[in-house]
Design an enzyme around this catalytic site. Structure first.
Site, PDB file in Angstrom:
ATOM      1  N   SER A  64       0.840  -1.195   0.000  1.00  0.00           N
ATOM      2  CA  SER A  64       0.000   0.000   0.000  1.00  0.00           C
ATOM      3  C   SER A  64       0.876   1.247   0.000  1.00  0.00           C
ATOM      4  CB  SER A  64      -0.924   0.010   1.222  1.00  0.00           C
ATOM      5  OG  SER A  64      -1.871  -1.029   1.155  1.00  0.00           O
ATOM      6  N   ALA A  65       0.268   2.379  -0.282  1.00  0.00           N
ATOM      7  CA  ALA A  65       0.997   3.647  -0.296  1.00  0.00           C
ATOM      8  C   ALA A  65       1.508   3.979   1.111  1.00  0.00           C
ATOM      9  CB  ALA A  65       0.093   4.766  -0.797  1.00  0.00           C
TER      10      ALA A  65
END
Length: 355
Positions: A64-65
């Site tokens: 994920s970011a």
């Protein structure tokens, strides 16, 4: 997914930007993020993208970011000694950061759908323990990963103090997730396009708070066996540490405290000075668009952003004249290797690390 802060040149630069944008707000979370280099969890050839605030996916491997992981870590309100369950543990990046906060007497479990990703996570964990100097700067709760669908966890499984789910949870699975949580615990998961923090305040009472607008790929529904029912998945056991392991923990803790006292007596700061002036960051973005299998940030460009880029370019030019830093000393390892002990015992105290 991401794009909320400017890209960094390296892990420290990325963390500086996340901190400036108020995604990282506590010292404990900051230390964990700086200790684990996000780039180490990328495949060779993709590391150049590691310090952008974007999600990354290659095959079954997914990260994920950074802004999402930052919000998750802050929302979990982690403390030493707690139990943690990562539903969709992926590369083990988040679980390893969590382990630095839980310490040696916590519980750190992860369940991941894809067996190849679990093997990848185990390789990355072994590399961290054997090669990273950060391992000797913290007391670590090593993650344990199992293969399985997190919607098939056995009904008699133990409950946890903290839980994170890394995939979109449908409303009809919300109560299933809540049951895995101890009273007083915190569950963080994406539900109905919101990253949500849920606190279990009593046996049948809950408090919920929306953290961030997001869009995650949904949880994979479990497949059924020949009997028409899904097979259950057992989580790792909550094992008690043996006496030998406890001795290693306390010897390392005593030596680490001794080193800190020595440094304090000599007036040597325990934290390394900042590498360079932090870059200015773009305005925070909280909304994302889900296109196919990719999460794309909504663009937010302005004249102010262009001015920031010019200012950052000037800072880069000014930093070129700076001399590169010498690699930090691993003082704990040096102290262990000087002890009048057999080499085999020194190897055990250093977790058989080669450096």
């Amino acid at each position: 997914m991401g794009g909320a802060v400017s890209a960094g040149e390296d892990n420290d630069d990325l963390i500086d930007n996340l901190k400036e944008a108020q995604y990282i707000r506590t010292e404990r979370v900051e230390q964990a993020f700086r200790a684990i280099d996000r780039g180490d969890y990328y495949l060779e050839g993709y590391r150049d993208n590691a310090y952008k605030d974007l999600a990354w996916k290659h095959g079954n491997i997914h990260l994920s970011a950074p802004c999402i992981y930052s919000e998750v870590m802050e929302a979990l309100k982690l403390q030493p000694g707690l139990s943690f369950l990562n539903l969709g543990s992926g590369t083990g990046y988040l679980s390893t950061m969590v382990g630095l906060i839980l310490g040696p007497f916590g519980i750190n479990h992860g369940i991941e759908l894809h067996s190849d990703v679990v093997e990848y996570a185990k390789e990355k964990l072994e590399s961290f323990i054997k090669n990273s100097d950060s391992f000797d700067k913290f007391e670590f709760c090593e993650p344990a990963f199992v293969v399985g669908n997190c919607l098939q966890i056995a009904s008699d499984s133990h409950q946890y103090d903290r839980i994170y789910c890394g995939a979109g949870v449908q409303k009809d699975h919300e109560n299933y997730m809540k049951i895995l949580l101890k009273v007083g615990g915190i569950l963080v998961m994406p539900i109905e396009d919101q990253l949500t923090q849920i606190m279990r305040t009593g046996q049948n009472t809950w408090e919920s708070k929306n953290i961030l607008a997001v869009s995650f790929a949904p949880l994979v529904q479990p497949s059924k066996n020949d009997n028409g029912k899904p097979d259950s998945v057992g989580l790792p056991p909550c094992a008690v540490r043996n006496l030998q392991d406890l001795a290693r923990i306390y010897i390392r803790r005593t030596l680490r405290n001794f080193i800190n006292d020595e440094m304090q007596a000599k007036g040597i700061p325990q934290r390394a000075p900042p590498k360079r002036k932090r870059k200015r960051v773009k305005q925070r973005i909280n909304t994302y668009v889900f296109v196919g299998n990719q999460l794309i940030p909504q663009p937010l460009d302005s004249e102010e952003d262009e001015k920031m880029e010019e200012d950052n370019k000037e800072e880069e030019d000014n930093s070129e004249a700076m001399k590169p830093e010498e690699p930090p000393q691993n003082l704990l390892r040096e102290k262990i290797m000087k002890l009048p002990l057999p080499e085999s015992l020194k190897a055990y105290l250093t977790y058989f690390r080669e450096k």
